[in-house]
Design an enzyme around this catalytic site. Structure first.
Site, mmCIF file in Angstrom:
data_model
loop_
_atom_site.group_PDB
_atom_site.id
_atom_site.type_symbol
_atom_site.label_atom_id
_atom_site.label_comp_id
_atom_site.label_asym_id
_atom_site.label_seq_id
_atom_site.Cartn_x
_atom_site.Cartn_y
_atom_site.Cartn_z
ATOM 1 N N ARG A 168 -2.055 2.076 11.316
ATOM 2 C CA ARG A 168 -0.122 1.362 10.156
ATOM 3 C C ARG A 168 1.226 2.252 11.172
ATOM 4 N NH1 ARG A 168 0.034 0.197 5.574
ATOM 5 N NH2 ARG A 168 -2.207 -0.441 3.902
ATOM 6 N N HIS B 166 1.547 -6.517 0.329
ATOM 7 C CA HIS B 166 2.502 -6.646 0.784
ATOM 8 C C HIS B 166 3.460 -8.428 0.800
ATOM 9 C CE1 HIS B 166 3.031 -2.580 -0.867
ATOM 10 N NE2 HIS B 166 4.517 -2.623 -1.118
ATOM 11 N N ARG C 22 8.678 -2.767 5.100
ATOM 12 C CA ARG C 22 7.656 -2.398 5.599
ATOM 13 C C ARG C 22 7.553 -1.993 6.885
ATOM 14 N NH1 ARG C 22 5.225 -0.327 1.753
ATOM 15 N NH2 ARG C 22 2.801 -1.003 1.963
ATOM 16 N N HIS D 295 3.502 -0.629 9.097
ATOM 17 C CA HIS D 295 3.292 -1.654 8.971
ATOM 18 C C HIS D 295 3.830 -1.741 10.370
ATOM 19 C CE1 HIS D 295 0.486 -3.602 6.099
ATOM 20 N NE2 HIS D 295 0.987 -3.096 4.869
#
Length: 346
Positions: free
Chosen positions: A79, A114, A161, A167
């Site tokens: 991440r 997501h 995100r 991400h």
């Protein structure tokens, strides 16, 4: 791969610094795209609009979220919020990015849950709305509105995100593609009202399948908790690392929802409501009551111990389908029947 990650950081920096004033919008979009909201908001909303649609949304949600967990274990995606520090990139290159409370998720990053889970679960909603629009309008532009809204929303979720440093863009793209593909494949094949044993075995398969896979990989020397330690290490505030972002939290949620769906479909309350026809006003009342009960469940909080939290999470999401499918409609139907004035014969 490193050049791809660096390009992702540059994109996040541009979103944070070159588009001022959009921070609240991105935070709201990522909240709407949270897979947990598929259980607590989109599922009851879809169910009270159409029984089949609601069951489809719930089934696709917990199956896809389980698959997303397995994919993350095998793909080992970093991440951005920890990679910029762990790789030493932030000390070598001056960058201006910062974290948010939603940044510090503990699972691996690839593919984006997501995008994948939300994209799959909302596919039957998009197709249902498209069929309704197509039956009422012959204009190709009007017919394209549901598909365009679906793609726009998922694109916004993906950008949010990246903005949050949750991400990298390639993880978002992987989630978008896999989510749409799974939604397209699963929507026509959702099992409807099978035996209770089918849902019990589904819940057991989800729980034991993931657990067996986890311990097998652990025995082979793979540390699947590597992302949890990195999240705690590089998150700016410890309170931002939430228990419900842990990989096994989603597993307890998915298996609980699978079992709860079976219990709800075979409850006496559901059998009585199945034969009744709820009006639009009653359906709205059901949704409002369900949201009120959910608020009470959320107000109760959760145990701080990780093992007790998993048990609580499992029980909570076992109860939730029972409330939405059976108990809440039964209560609304019963009280509506009592309040209805008697019909006088002339």
């Amino acid at each position: 791969m490193e050049s791809t990650l660096i390009a992702g950081i540059a994109m996040a920096e541009a979103l944070q610094n070159r588009l001022p004033g959009l921070e609240n919008m991105w935070l709201w979009v990522t909240f709407l795209g949270d897979p947990k909201n598929l259980f607590i908001f989109f599922f009851p909303a879809a169910y009270y609009a159409s029984r089949r649609l609601g069951i489809s949304v719930l089934w696709i949600t917990f199956i896809t979220e389980w698959l997303n967990l397995i994919f993350k274990w095998f793909l080992f995606g970093h991440r951005p919020f920890w990679w910029v520090h762990e790789s030493g990139y932030s000390s070598q290159t001056p960058i201006q990015v910062h974290q948010f409370p939603s940044s510090c998720e503990t699972g691996p990053g690839s593919p984006s849950g997501h995008c994948m889970v939300t994209g799959a679960a909302l596919w039957p909603v998009m197709t249902a709305i498209s069929s309704q629009v197509a039956s009422r309008s012959h204009s190709p532009w009007v017919r394209a509105i549901p598909s365009l809204a679906y793609c726009t929303f998922l694109l916004a979720v993906g950008l949010s995100r990246v903005f949050l440093l949750a991400h990298f863009p390639h993880q978002v793209l992987a989630g978008l593609i896999s989510g749409a593909a799974l939604g397209w494949l699963m929507a026509p094949r959702v099992p409807m009202e099978r035996e209770l044993s089918f849902y019990g075995l589904t819940a057991l398969a989800l729980m034991l399948g993931a657990s067996l896979m986890y311990w097998t990989l652990f025995t082979l020397g793979l540390d699947l908790s590597w992302s949890v330690s990195l999240a705690f290490k590089w998150c700016e505030r410890p309170e931002w690392v939430r228990l419900d972002s842990r990989p096994f939290a989603s597993l307890s949620r998915d298996s609980g929802a699978a079992l709860g769906l079976g219990i709800a479909l075979h409850s006496p309350c559901y059998a009585q409501i199945r034969r009744a026809h709820l009006g639009n006003g009653q359906k709205i009342a059901c949704f409002m009551l369900a949201m009120g009960l959910l608020a009470i469940l959320e107000w109760l909080g959760h145990p701080p111990q990780i093992s007790l939290f998993y048990i609580f999470n499992f029980l909570k999401y076992t109860l939730w389908p029972c409330l939405v499918l059976a108990l809440v409609p039964w209560l609304v139907h019963t009280f509506s029947a009592q309040e209805a004035p008697p019909i006088r014969s002339s």
